[in-house]
Design a protein around this motif. Structure first.
Motif, PDB file in Angstrom:
ATOM      1  N   ILE A  10       0.868  -1.178   0.000  1.00  0.00           N
ATOM      2  CA  ILE A  10       0.000   0.000   0.000  1.00  0.00           C
ATOM      3  C   ILE A  10       0.901   1.222   0.000  1.00  0.00           C
ATOM      4  CG2 ILE A  10      -1.825   1.249   1.227  1.00  0.00           C
ATOM      5  CD1 ILE A  10      -2.721  -1.512   0.299  1.00  0.00           C
ATOM      6  N   VAL A  11       0.664   2.148  -0.942  1.00  0.00           N
ATOM      7  CA  VAL A  11       1.441   3.383  -1.000  1.00  0.00           C
ATOM      8  C   VAL A  11       0.517   4.569  -0.749  1.00  0.00           C
ATOM      9  CG1 VAL A  11       3.261   2.539  -2.518  1.00  0.00           C
ATOM     10  CG2 VAL A  11       1.215   3.491  -3.523  1.00  0.00           C
ATOM     11  N   VAL A  12       1.032   5.544  -0.007  1.00  0.00           N
ATOM     12  CA  VAL A  12       0.322   6.799   0.235  1.00  0.00           C
ATOM     13  C   VAL A  12       0.987   7.834  -0.663  1.00  0.00           C
ATOM     14  CG1 VAL A  12      -0.288   8.543   1.939  1.00  0.00           C
ATOM     15  CG2 VAL A  12      -0.170   6.136   2.608  1.00  0.00           C
ATOM     16  N   LEU A  13       0.190   8.467  -1.531  1.00  0.00           N
ATOM     17  CA  LEU A  13       0.727   9.432  -2.476  1.00  0.00           C
ATOM     18  C   LEU A  13       0.532  10.861  -1.984  1.00  0.00           C
ATOM     19  CD1 LEU A  13      -0.477   7.893  -5.859  1.00  0.00           C
ATOM     20  CD2 LEU A  13       1.603   7.433  -4.585  1.00  0.00           C
ATOM     21  N   LYS A  14       1.344  11.765  -2.511  1.00  0.00           N
ATOM     22  CA  LYS A  14       1.266  13.172  -2.128  1.00  0.00           C
ATOM     23  C   LYS A  14      -0.037  13.808  -2.588  1.00  0.00           C
ATOM     24  CE  LYS A  14       6.256  13.740  -2.263  1.00  0.00           C
ATOM     25  NZ  LYS A  14       7.382  14.321  -2.996  1.00  0.00           N
ATOM     26  N   LYS A  15      -0.461  13.489  -3.807  1.00  0.00           N
ATOM     27  CA  LYS A  15      -1.716  14.023  -4.342  1.00  0.00           C
ATOM     28  C   LYS A  15      -2.803  12.971  -4.175  1.00  0.00           C
ATOM     29  CE  LYS A  15      -0.158  17.227  -7.875  1.00  0.00           C
ATOM     30  NZ  LYS A  15      -0.299  17.588  -9.284  1.00  0.00           N
ATOM     31  N   PRO A  18      -9.242  11.883  -7.363  1.00  0.00           N
ATOM     32  CA  PRO A  18     -10.438  12.735  -7.361  1.00  0.00           C
ATOM     33  C   PRO A  18     -11.537  12.292  -6.388  1.00  0.00           C
ATOM     34  CG  PRO A  18      -9.698  12.409  -9.595  1.00  0.00           C
ATOM     35  CD  PRO A  18      -8.828  11.538  -8.717  1.00  0.00           C
ATOM     36  N   CYS A  19     -11.552  11.020  -5.999  1.00  0.00           N
ATOM     37  CA  CYS A  19     -12.553  10.547  -5.040  1.00  0.00           C
ATOM     38  C   CYS A  19     -12.206  10.974  -3.614  1.00  0.00           C
ATOM     39  CB  CYS A  19     -12.699   9.026  -5.107  1.00  0.00           C
ATOM     40  SG  CYS A  19     -11.310   8.121  -4.401  1.00  0.00           S
ATOM     41  N   GLY A  20     -10.980  11.448  -3.398  1.00  0.00           N
ATOM     42  CA  GLY A  20     -10.566  11.902  -2.079  1.00  0.00           C
ATOM     43  C   GLY A  20      -9.581  10.973  -1.383  1.00  0.00           C
ATOM     44  N   GLY A  21      -9.383   9.775  -1.901  1.00  0.00           N
ATOM     45  CA  GLY A  21      -8.455   8.827  -1.292  1.00  0.00           C
ATOM     46  C   GLY A  21      -7.032   9.064  -1.767  1.00  0.00           C
ATOM     47  N   ASN A  22      -6.056   8.794  -0.898  1.00  0.00           N
ATOM     48  CA  ASN A  22      -4.663   8.916  -1.311  1.00  0.00           C
ATOM     49  C   ASN A  22      -3.868   7.643  -1.027  1.00  0.00           C
ATOM     50  OD1 ASN A  22      -4.499   9.174   1.458  1.00  0.00           O
ATOM     51  ND2 ASN A  22      -3.017  10.833   1.410  1.00  0.00           N
ATOM     52  N   GLU A  23      -4.558   6.548  -0.698  1.00  0.00           N
ATOM     53  CA  GLU A  23      -3.906   5.255  -0.487  1.00  0.00           C
ATOM     54  C   GLU A  23      -4.232   4.341  -1.661  1.00  0.00           C
ATOM     55  OE1 GLU A  23      -5.059   3.643   3.265  1.00  0.00           O
ATOM     56  OE2 GLU A  23      -3.884   5.102   4.388  1.00  0.00           O
ATOM     57  N   PHE A  24      -3.179   3.711  -2.192  1.00  0.00           N
ATOM     58  CA  PHE A  24      -3.326   2.852  -3.360  1.00  0.00           C
ATOM     59  C   PHE A  24      -2.624   1.529  -3.112  1.00  0.00           C
ATOM     60  CE2 PHE A  24      -3.803   7.146  -4.810  1.00  0.00           C
ATOM     61  CZ  PHE A  24      -4.754   7.093  -5.812  1.00  0.00           C
ATOM     62  N   GLU A  25      -3.211   0.449  -3.622  1.00  0.00           N
ATOM     63  CA  GLU A  25      -2.599  -0.876  -3.549  1.00  0.00           C
ATOM     64  C   GLU A  25      -1.920  -1.160  -4.877  1.00  0.00           C
ATOM     65  OE1 GLU A  25      -3.806  -5.581  -3.024  1.00  0.00           O
ATOM     66  OE2 GLU A  25      -5.360  -4.054  -2.951  1.00  0.00           O
ATOM     67  N   ILE A  26      -0.695  -1.681  -4.832  1.00  0.00           N
ATOM     68  CA  ILE A  26       0.041  -2.006  -6.046  1.00  0.00           C
ATOM     69  C   ILE A  26      -0.440  -3.355  -6.563  1.00  0.00           C
ATOM     70  CG2 ILE A  26       2.302  -2.515  -7.016  1.00  0.00           C
ATOM     71  CD1 ILE A  26       3.466  -0.529  -5.004  1.00  0.00           C
ATOM     72  N   ASP A  32       6.030   0.005 -15.827  1.00  0.00           N
ATOM     73  CA  ASP A  32       4.775   0.684 -15.504  1.00  0.00           C
ATOM     74  C   ASP A  32       4.151  -0.033 -14.315  1.00  0.00           C
ATOM     75  OD1 ASP A  32       4.858   2.509 -17.642  1.00  0.00           O
ATOM     76  OD2 ASP A  32       4.049   0.999 -19.001  1.00  0.00           O
ATOM     77  N   PHE A  33       3.420   0.711 -13.512  1.00  0.00           N
ATOM     78  CA  PHE A  33       2.742   0.152 -12.349  1.00  0.00           C
ATOM     79  C   PHE A  33       1.232   0.240 -12.563  1.00  0.00           C
ATOM     80  CE2 PHE A  33       6.826   0.847 -10.556  1.00  0.00           C
ATOM     81  CZ  PHE A  33       6.910   0.033  -9.455  1.00  0.00           C
ATOM     82  N   ARG A  34       0.514  -0.758 -12.077  1.00  0.00           N
ATOM     83  CA  ARG A  34      -0.943  -0.676 -12.008  1.00  0.00           C
ATOM     84  C   ARG A  34      -1.267  -0.553 -10.533  1.00  0.00           C
ATOM     85  NH1 ARG A  34      -3.794  -5.528 -14.303  1.00  0.00           N
ATOM     86  NH2 ARG A  34      -3.923  -6.227 -12.157  1.00  0.00           N
ATOM     87  N   ILE A  35      -1.954   0.528 -10.176  1.00  0.00           N
ATOM     88  CA  ILE A  35      -2.308   0.754  -8.778  1.00  0.00           C
ATOM     89  C   ILE A  35      -3.822   0.886  -8.675  1.00  0.00           C
ATOM     90  CG2 ILE A  35      -0.110   1.785  -8.121  1.00  0.00           C
ATOM     91  CD1 ILE A  35      -1.352   4.544  -8.437  1.00  0.00           C
ATOM     92  N   LYS A  36      -4.357   0.492  -7.514  1.00  0.00           N
ATOM     93  CA  LYS A  36      -5.804   0.505  -7.301  1.00  0.00           C
ATOM     94  C   LYS A  36      -6.117   1.401  -6.109  1.00  0.00           C
ATOM     95  CE  LYS A  36      -9.603  -2.592  -6.130  1.00  0.00           C
ATOM     96  NZ  LYS A  36      -9.946  -3.972  -5.813  1.00  0.00           N
ATOM     97  N   CYS A  37      -7.021   2.350  -6.299  1.00  0.00           N
ATOM     98  CA  CYS A  37      -7.438   3.243  -5.222  1.00  0.00           C
ATOM     99  C   CYS A  37      -8.186   2.416  -4.172  1.00  0.00           C
ATOM    100  CB  CYS A  37      -8.326   4.349  -5.764  1.00  0.00           C
ATOM    101  SG  CYS A  37      -8.944   5.486  -4.501  1.00  0.00           S
ATOM    102  N   ILE A  38      -7.789   2.554  -2.917  1.00  0.00           N
ATOM    103  CA  ILE A  38      -8.416   1.800  -1.835  1.00  0.00           C
ATOM    104  C   ILE A  38      -9.850   2.276  -1.603  1.00  0.00           C
ATOM    105  CG2 ILE A  38      -8.284   1.272   0.648  1.00  0.00           C
ATOM    106  CD1 ILE A  38      -6.048  -0.051  -0.939  1.00  0.00           C
ATOM    107  N   LYS A  39     -10.093   3.572  -1.777  1.00  0.00           N
ATOM    108  CA  LYS A  39     -11.402   4.141  -1.458  1.00  0.00           C
ATOM    109  C   LYS A  39     -12.475   3.787  -2.497  1.00  0.00           C
ATOM    110  CE  LYS A  39     -13.628   8.394  -0.037  1.00  0.00           C
ATOM    111  NZ  LYS A  39     -13.455   9.819   0.249  1.00  0.00           N
ATOM    112  N   CYS A  40     -12.170   3.979  -3.794  1.00  0.00           N
ATOM    113  CA  CYS A  40     -13.213   3.780  -4.814  1.00  0.00           C
ATOM    114  C   CYS A  40     -12.998   2.546  -5.689  1.00  0.00           C
ATOM    115  CB  CYS A  40     -13.335   5.020  -5.695  1.00  0.00           C
ATOM    116  SG  CYS A  40     -11.931   5.309  -6.779  1.00  0.00           S
ATOM    117  N   GLY A  41     -11.794   1.963  -5.659  1.00  0.00           N
ATOM    118  CA  GLY A  41     -11.546   0.750  -6.435  1.00  0.00           C
ATOM    119  C   GLY A  41     -11.087   0.984  -7.872  1.00  0.00           C
ATOM    120  N   LYS A  42     -10.926   2.217  -8.294  1.00  0.00           N
ATOM    121  CA  LYS A  42     -10.479   2.527  -9.646  1.00  0.00           C
ATOM    122  C   LYS A  42      -9.015   2.123  -9.817  1.00  0.00           C
ATOM    123  CE  LYS A  42     -10.626   4.877 -13.599  1.00  0.00           C
ATOM    124  NZ  LYS A  42     -11.453   4.510 -14.712  1.00  0.00           N
TER     125      LYS A  42
END
Length: 68
Positions: A10-15, A18-26, A32-42
């Motif tokens: 799980i990475v926390v990004l500086k920005k 748009p959904c408001g979440g800043n934590e992403f799962e790799i 290239d990386f594919r990351i998934k927003c923890i909050k909305c799943g995008k």
């Protein structure tokens, strides 16, 4: 030297996303990386250089350790 990022971390990004979440799962690592927003799943594709610039904190998947 590149960051040690693995699938499942799980990475926390500086920005925030748009959904408001800043934590992403790799989901995929490499040039290239594919990351998934923890909050909305995008899922997003981002290249290694841009991801490493934006990372604020890395939380390891298995041990829960944090790296700054």
């Amino acid at each position: 030297m590149p960051l040690k990022l693995n699938v499942g971390d799980i990475v926390v990004l500086k920005k925030s996303h748009p959904c408001g979440g800043n934590e992403f799962e790799i989901k995929r690592v490499g040039m290239d990386f594919r990351i998934k927003c923890i909050k909305c799943g995008k899922e997003l594709w981002i290249d290694r250089v841009n991801l490493e610039k934006r990372v604020r904190k890395v939380m390891q998947a298995e041990g829960g350790e944090e790296k700054a």
